[in-house]
Write a protein that holds these residues in place. Structure first.
Motif, PDB file in Angstrom:
ATOM      1  N   CYS A  69      -6.133   9.603  -3.398  1.00 54.29           N
ATOM      2  CA  CYS A  69      -5.670   9.848  -4.705  1.00 54.29           C
ATOM      3  C   CYS A  69      -5.078  11.308  -5.051  1.00 54.29           C
ATOM      4  O   CYS A  69      -6.041  12.076  -5.045  1.00 54.29           O
ATOM      5  CB  CYS A  69      -6.368   9.353  -5.980  1.00 54.29           C
ATOM      6  N   TYR A 154       8.337  -0.794  -8.468  1.00 60.67           N
ATOM      7  CA  TYR A 154       7.284  -1.512  -8.984  1.00 60.67           C
ATOM      8  C   TYR A 154       7.653  -3.019  -9.178  1.00 60.67           C
ATOM      9  O   TYR A 154       7.144  -4.000  -8.654  1.00 60.67           O
ATOM     10  CB  TYR A 154       6.314  -1.230 -10.016  1.00 60.67           C
ATOM     11  N   LEU A 173       1.899   5.201  -3.617  1.00 52.10           N
ATOM     12  CA  LEU A 173       2.253   4.689  -4.940  1.00 52.10           C
ATOM     13  C   LEU A 173       2.566   6.088  -5.984  1.00 52.10           C
ATOM     14  O   LEU A 173       1.510   6.863  -6.016  1.00 52.10           O
ATOM     15  CB  LEU A 173       1.290   3.925  -5.634  1.00 52.10           C
ATOM     16  N   ASP A 174       3.722   6.318  -6.405  1.00 54.00           N
ATOM     17  CA  ASP A 174       3.720   7.259  -7.332  1.00 54.00           C
ATOM     18  C   ASP A 174       3.908   7.019  -8.928  1.00 54.00           C
ATOM     19  O   ASP A 174       4.078   5.983  -9.174  1.00 54.00           O
ATOM     20  CB  ASP A 174       5.343   8.173  -6.987  1.00 54.00           C
ATOM     21  N   ALA A 176       1.098   6.544 -10.163  1.00 57.87           N
ATOM     22  CA  ALA A 176      -0.065   5.359 -10.016  1.00 57.87           C
ATOM     23  C   ALA A 176      -0.672   4.712 -11.181  1.00 57.87           C
ATOM     24  O   ALA A 176      -1.397   3.773 -11.126  1.00 57.87           O
ATOM     25  CB  ALA A 176      -0.904   5.656  -9.029  1.00 57.87           C
ATOM     26  N   THR A 187       0.413  -5.024 -10.854  1.00 59.11           N
ATOM     27  CA  THR A 187      -0.765  -4.187 -10.085  1.00 59.11           C
ATOM     28  C   THR A 187      -1.448  -5.325  -8.867  1.00 59.11           C
ATOM     29  O   THR A 187      -1.707  -4.836  -7.899  1.00 59.11           O
ATOM     30  CB  THR A 187      -1.842  -4.175 -11.075  1.00 59.11           C
ATOM     31  N   ARG A 198      -3.531   3.891   2.394  1.00 63.03           N
ATOM     32  CA  ARG A 198      -2.901   4.105   0.947  1.00 63.03           C
ATOM     33  C   ARG A 198      -3.151   5.141   0.295  1.00 63.03           C
ATOM     34  O   ARG A 198      -4.290   5.663   0.348  1.00 63.03           O
ATOM     35  CB  ARG A 198      -3.403   2.807   0.295  1.00 63.03           C
ATOM     36  N   ALA A 200      -2.277   7.241  -3.508  1.00 65.03           N
ATOM     37  CA  ALA A 200      -1.812   7.042  -5.035  1.00 65.03           C
ATOM     38  C   ALA A 200      -1.600   8.525  -5.537  1.00 65.03           C
ATOM     39  O   ALA A 200      -2.269   9.416  -5.259  1.00 65.03           O
ATOM     40  CB  ALA A 200      -2.797   6.464  -5.933  1.00 65.03           C
ATOM     41  N   THR A 202      -0.706  10.679  -8.913  1.00 64.32           N
ATOM     42  CA  THR A 202      -1.034  10.534 -10.617  1.00 64.32           C
ATOM     43  C   THR A 202      -1.405  11.842 -11.058  1.00 64.32           C
ATOM     44  O   THR A 202      -2.365  12.107 -10.579  1.00 64.32           O
ATOM     45  CB  THR A 202      -1.755   9.419 -10.988  1.00 64.32           C
ATOM     46  N   LEU A 216      -7.384   2.254  -9.675  1.00 59.02           N
ATOM     47  CA  LEU A 216      -6.698   3.065  -8.830  1.00 59.02           C
ATOM     48  C   LEU A 216      -7.516   3.220  -7.397  1.00 59.02           C
ATOM     49  O   LEU A 216      -7.034   2.881  -6.337  1.00 59.02           O
ATOM     50  CB  LEU A 216      -6.974   4.440  -9.188  1.00 59.02           C
ATOM     51  N   ILE A 220      -6.627   2.098  -3.280  1.00 60.84           N
ATOM     52  CA  ILE A 220      -6.556   3.260  -2.486  1.00 60.84           C
ATOM     53  C   ILE A 220      -7.921   3.001  -1.259  1.00 60.84           C
ATOM     54  O   ILE A 220      -8.029   3.024  -0.102  1.00 60.84           O
ATOM     55  CB  ILE A 220      -6.608   4.554  -2.785  1.00 60.84           C
TER      56      ILE A 220
END
Length: 379
Positions: A69, A154, A173-174, A176, A187, A198, A200, A202, A216, A220
């Motif tokens: 993340c 999404y 994922l932006d 996130a 989700t 993966r 994320a 945020t 989160l 990930i």
């Protein structure tokens, strides 16, 4: 799980070997890496030192097949760091396809940033703003092999089942925080994506409660924080331990989360006096329809006008275009101001929510005073 007897636990220890020691060091201290990961001339941007550390960290996780993340403050350049990662992946024989999932209002922004910083990346936008809905619904997965990156929203994770059938190399994922609610359909769809790695992005990894962080990490690094119920019990125990507090949790997630703050003097000293970031907005369907109608009406008028009358018509329509882009209701005068009818409203809400989560202040300027009331009501 076997438990060692007390007399054994007293003298036993675990020591990381050279490879594991280097791997852990690369995760915990990316700035100390022996070799720097940089995509070279294909990245049309000068990375600042902390951004270079971020790219190094992302690339190290990618090579290890681990998720992470990137939780930098808004404005510190999460987008350009991910773009650098995507270029590195392409150069190192991992062409993808990779998947970017973001709020629909950010699609235009990512397209513009990629065109600016990484023009060699081949981008496919899987969204109705760029492709006909019928084409997207029946798109053969094999057609995506020619693209480096697929960008979608999404909402499309629910509407386009084939996104969940493809095995992506990298999924990002932006914003996130959009998956903070484990029970939400989007989700569950995001967590059903198949991928090797993966990430994320945020600026607010914990918005309201620790459960946001669990959701989160369930994306990930599934299993790292246990099940939702197990983590809830763990969080309650941490809250009750005044001596340790949240230190055990921070130590557990630290290798998989990188967060830099603008309040950090090491970051502030490295930043220019002023940073301007353009946030692009996608027109809503109603806005796009009204805009096209205005374009057609203007085209008809200028054919029959000349001189000052023609210039006057153009200026009048420029004002109409501005109003439609703000909100259809400003041009229509119906007073409705439905939040979903304006791409600007949607993007402003996202920016304001991120700023409010950090308890910071914001100034919003507008050319039209009449827009201040509806915009604030939407907040």
């Amino acid at each position: 799980m076997a438990v060692l007897p007390d007399d054994t636990a007293d003298w036993s220890t675990v020591v990381a070997g050279d490879w594991l020691k280097d791997a852990l060091e690369g995760l915990r201290n990316p700035h100390n890496a022996h070799s720097k990961a940089h995509p070279g001339a294909e990245l049309k941007a000068q990375l600042r030192p902390y951004q270079q550390d971020g790219v190094q960290w992302l690339w190290w996780l990618h090579r290890l097949g681990l998720g992470g993340c990137l939780a930098d403050d808004m404005g510190l350049g999460k987008t350009v760091q991910v773009i650098a990662l995507l270029l590195l992946a392409k150069q190192e024989a991992d062409p993808g396809p990779h998947l970017l999932v973001l709020p629909a209002s950010l699609i235009g922004n990512w397209q513009a940033e990629m065109a600016r910083f990484a023009p060699t990346l081949r981008i496919f936008v899987a969204h109705s703003s760029a492709q006909p809905s019928k084409t997207l619904a029946t798109l053969p997965a094999g057609q995506l092999a020619e693209w480096d990156v697929v960008i979608t929203s999404y909402g499309n994770l629910i509407r386009l089942p084939w996104l969940l059938e493809i095995h992506w190399s990298l999924v990002v994922l932006d914003e996130a925080q959009a998956i903070k609610n484990p029970g939400a359909r989007q989700t569950q769809a995001a967590k059903a994506l198949k991928s090797r790695v993966r990430f994320a992005l945020t600026g607010t990894p914990v918005e309201n409660r620790l459960g946001d962080l669990w959701s989160l990490f369930d994306f990930i690094c599934p299993g790292l924080l246990g099940s939702d119920k197990t983590f809830s019990r763990f969080a309650r125990l941490l809250e009750q331990d005044e001596r340790l507090g949240y230190a055990p949790l921070r130590k557990l997630v630290q290798p998989y989360i990188l967060r830099r703050l603008k309040s950090d003097k090491r970051i502030i000293a490295d930043l220019p006096d002023k940073t301007e970031v353009k946030a692009y907005c996608v027109l809503s369907r109603l806005q796009a329809s009204l805009y096209q109608q205005a374009v057609d009406a203007l085209a008809q008028q200028i054919e029959s006008l000349d001189g000052i009358a023609r210039r006057g018509a153009v200026l009048a329509f420029l004002m109409r275009f501005k109003q439609i882009c703000n909100h259809p209701s400003q041009w229509l005068g119906d007073g409705a101001y439905a939040p979903d009818d304006s791409g600007k409203f949607a993007r402003l809400r996202e920016l304001a929510e991120a700023i409010a989560a950090r308890q910071e202040k914001v100034l919003i300027f507008t050319q039209f005073q009449e827009m201040t009331g509806p915009a604030m009501d939407d907040k």
